[in-house]
Write a protein that holds these residues in place. Structure first.
Motif, PDB file in Angstrom:
ATOM      1  N   ASP A   1      -3.922  47.237 -51.169  1.00 19.13           N
ATOM      2  CA  ASP A   1      -4.239  48.139 -52.274  1.00 19.13           C
ATOM      3  C   ASP A   1      -4.400  49.549 -51.714  1.00 19.13           C
ATOM      4  O   ASP A   1      -4.309  49.753 -50.492  1.00 19.13           O
ATOM      5  CB  ASP A   1      -5.503  47.695 -53.018  1.00 19.13           C
ATOM      6  CG  ASP A   1      -6.695  47.469 -52.100  1.00 19.13           C
ATOM      7  OD1 ASP A   1      -6.780  48.137 -51.050  1.00 19.13           O
ATOM      8  OD2 ASP A   1      -7.542  46.625 -52.425  1.00 19.13           O
TER       9      ASP A   1
ATOM     10  N   LYS B   1      -7.006  51.466 -51.482  1.00 16.11           N
ATOM     11  CA  LYS B   1      -8.179  51.639 -50.631  1.00 16.11           C
ATOM     12  C   LYS B   1      -7.892  51.207 -49.196  1.00 16.11           C
ATOM     13  O   LYS B   1      -8.226  51.927 -48.232  1.00 16.11           O
ATOM     14  CB  LYS B   1      -9.349  50.844 -51.206  1.00 16.11           C
ATOM     15  CG  LYS B   1     -10.646  51.012 -50.430  1.00 16.11           C
ATOM     16  CD  LYS B   1     -11.770  50.234 -51.102  1.00 16.11           C
ATOM     17  CE  LYS B   1     -13.085  50.387 -50.333  1.00 16.11           C
ATOM     18  NZ  LYS B   1     -14.196  49.630 -50.994  1.00 16.11           N
TER      19      LYS B   1
ATOM     20  N   PRO C   1      -7.171  59.582 -51.739  1.00 15.32           N
ATOM     21  CA  PRO C   1      -6.816  59.160 -53.106  1.00 15.32           C
ATOM     22  C   PRO C   1      -7.022  60.309 -54.090  1.00 15.32           C
ATOM     23  O   PRO C   1      -8.013  61.049 -54.008  1.00 15.32           O
ATOM     24  CB  PRO C   1      -7.787  58.018 -53.376  1.00 15.32           C
ATOM     25  CG  PRO C   1      -8.244  57.549 -52.047  1.00 15.32           C
ATOM     26  CD  PRO C   1      -8.254  58.767 -51.181  1.00 15.32           C
TER      27      PRO C   1
ATOM     28  N   GLY D   1      -6.043  59.525 -57.528  1.00 17.47           N
ATOM     29  CA  GLY D   1      -6.003  58.783 -58.785  1.00 17.47           C
ATOM     30  C   GLY D   1      -5.907  57.315 -58.472  1.00 17.47           C
ATOM     31  O   GLY D   1      -5.877  56.910 -57.295  1.00 17.47           O
ATOM     32  N   PRO D   2      -5.847  56.451 -59.491  1.00 18.36           N
ATOM     33  CA  PRO D   2      -5.772  55.009 -59.243  1.00 18.36           C
ATOM     34  C   PRO D   2      -4.559  54.580 -58.431  1.00 18.36           C
ATOM     35  O   PRO D   2      -4.612  53.584 -57.698  1.00 18.36           O
ATOM     36  CB  PRO D   2      -5.729  54.419 -60.665  1.00 18.36           C
ATOM     37  CG  PRO D   2      -6.285  55.469 -61.549  1.00 18.36           C
ATOM     38  CD  PRO D   2      -5.905  56.771 -60.925  1.00 18.36           C
ATOM     39  N   HIS D   3      -3.465  55.336 -58.544  1.00 14.53           N
ATOM     40  CA  HIS D   3      -2.232  54.941 -57.856  1.00 14.53           C
ATOM     41  C   HIS D   3      -1.583  56.112 -57.125  1.00 14.53           C
ATOM     42  O   HIS D   3      -0.367  56.076 -56.867  1.00 14.53           O
ATOM     43  CB  HIS D   3      -1.226  54.359 -58.860  1.00 14.53           C
ATOM     44  CG  HIS D   3      -1.753  53.192 -59.630  1.00 14.53           C
ATOM     45  ND1 HIS D   3      -2.058  51.984 -59.051  1.00 14.53           N
ATOM     46  CD2 HIS D   3      -2.067  53.055 -60.949  1.00 14.53           C
ATOM     47  CE1 HIS D   3      -2.512  51.150 -59.980  1.00 14.53           C
ATOM     48  NE2 HIS D   3      -2.529  51.774 -61.124  1.00 14.53           N
TER      49      HIS D   3
END
Length: 245
Positions: free
Chosen positions: A218, A220, A235, A237-239
């Motif tokens: 992932d 993280k 990071p 954003g989420p992706h």
């Protein structure tokens, strides 16, 4: 994990593998489009001026058309050895250990205008076709690839790290992939995308991801592996993540 790399316009010559066999490539469901494009390129190569126009080449690059004419007969070599240039120099395939090279063949894949997506170890010939090309027999490549390539990428179980360049992003969307942007940061914290050295930094990151025995699952854990290798990957954003250089 599967790291999606952009291809390069330049390709290494020769190879010790036999002629192109689409059945030896990853993702056989892409073979009908691959075969259609191979046929279109070989047929187009019979008309050198038309080939140069369609591929955006100059007369001095007519040798690239000759390569396309031999697509079905020329020798093959693993994809990561076929592509050359700044990113692949930074990846440094030849200096990887045997174990690292095995991981590179498993973890790295190349977005290809001709083959859609090839694994790092897939045997391919030298060719010339760019993501933004439109062949007379097929039209724009995005319209040809998206209906078949997007389901393949969407159905993959692997965590994907998207290092592709914009012409290849347009061939297929990859929902949920971690998209990495290479940026610089000024004294006020403002970030700007890197253009000139973008490919080199992506190649170094790809190398770090195959040197590591840990396999990120992932965003993280991707950041964690990159940080251990000396990168500033943050990071956003989420992706999405910025590789600050």
């Amino acid at each position: 994990m599967l790291v999606l790399l952009p291809p390069s316009e330049t390709k290494a010559e020769g190879g010790s593998g036999g002629p192109l066999d689409l059945d030896l490539l990853s993702h056989p469901e892409l073979n009908p489009v691959r075969a259609k494009l191979v046929d279109a390129l070989v047929d187009l190569a019979a008309d050198v001026p038309a080939s140069l126009a369609a591929l955006g080449l100059s007369e001095r690059q007519a040798g690239e058309v000759a390569r396309n004419a031999e697509l079905r007969r020329s020798p093959t070599t693993p994809a990561l050895a076929r592509y050359t240039g700044v990113l692949y120099d930074a990846l440094g395939l030849d200096s990887l250990t045997k174990a690292e090279r095995s991981r590179a063949h498993r973890r790295l894949a190349v977005a290809s205008a001709l083959f859609g997506l090839v694994g790092g170890g897939d045997p391919i010939p030298a060719y010339r076709l760019s993501g933004g090309s439109a062949l007379p027999a097929t039209g724009p490549l995005g319209a040809l690839w998206r209906p078949v390539l997007e389901p393949v990428l969407a159905g993959a179980d692997d965590f994907m790290v998207d290092l592709r360049s914009s012409p290849y992003n347009s061939l297929a969307r990859v929902p949920g992939a971690a998209v990495v942007r290479v940026v610089t940061e000024d004294a006020k914290g403002r970030r700007n995308a890197v253009s000139h050295f973008n490919k080199a930094h992506k190649g170094r990151l790809a190398r770090a991801l195959v040197e590591s025995r840990s396999e990120p699952a992932d965003l993280k854990s991707l950041v964690r592996v990159a940080t251990r290798s000396g990168f500033h990957l943050e990071p956003t954003g989420p992706h999405t993540a910025d590789l600050v250089v």
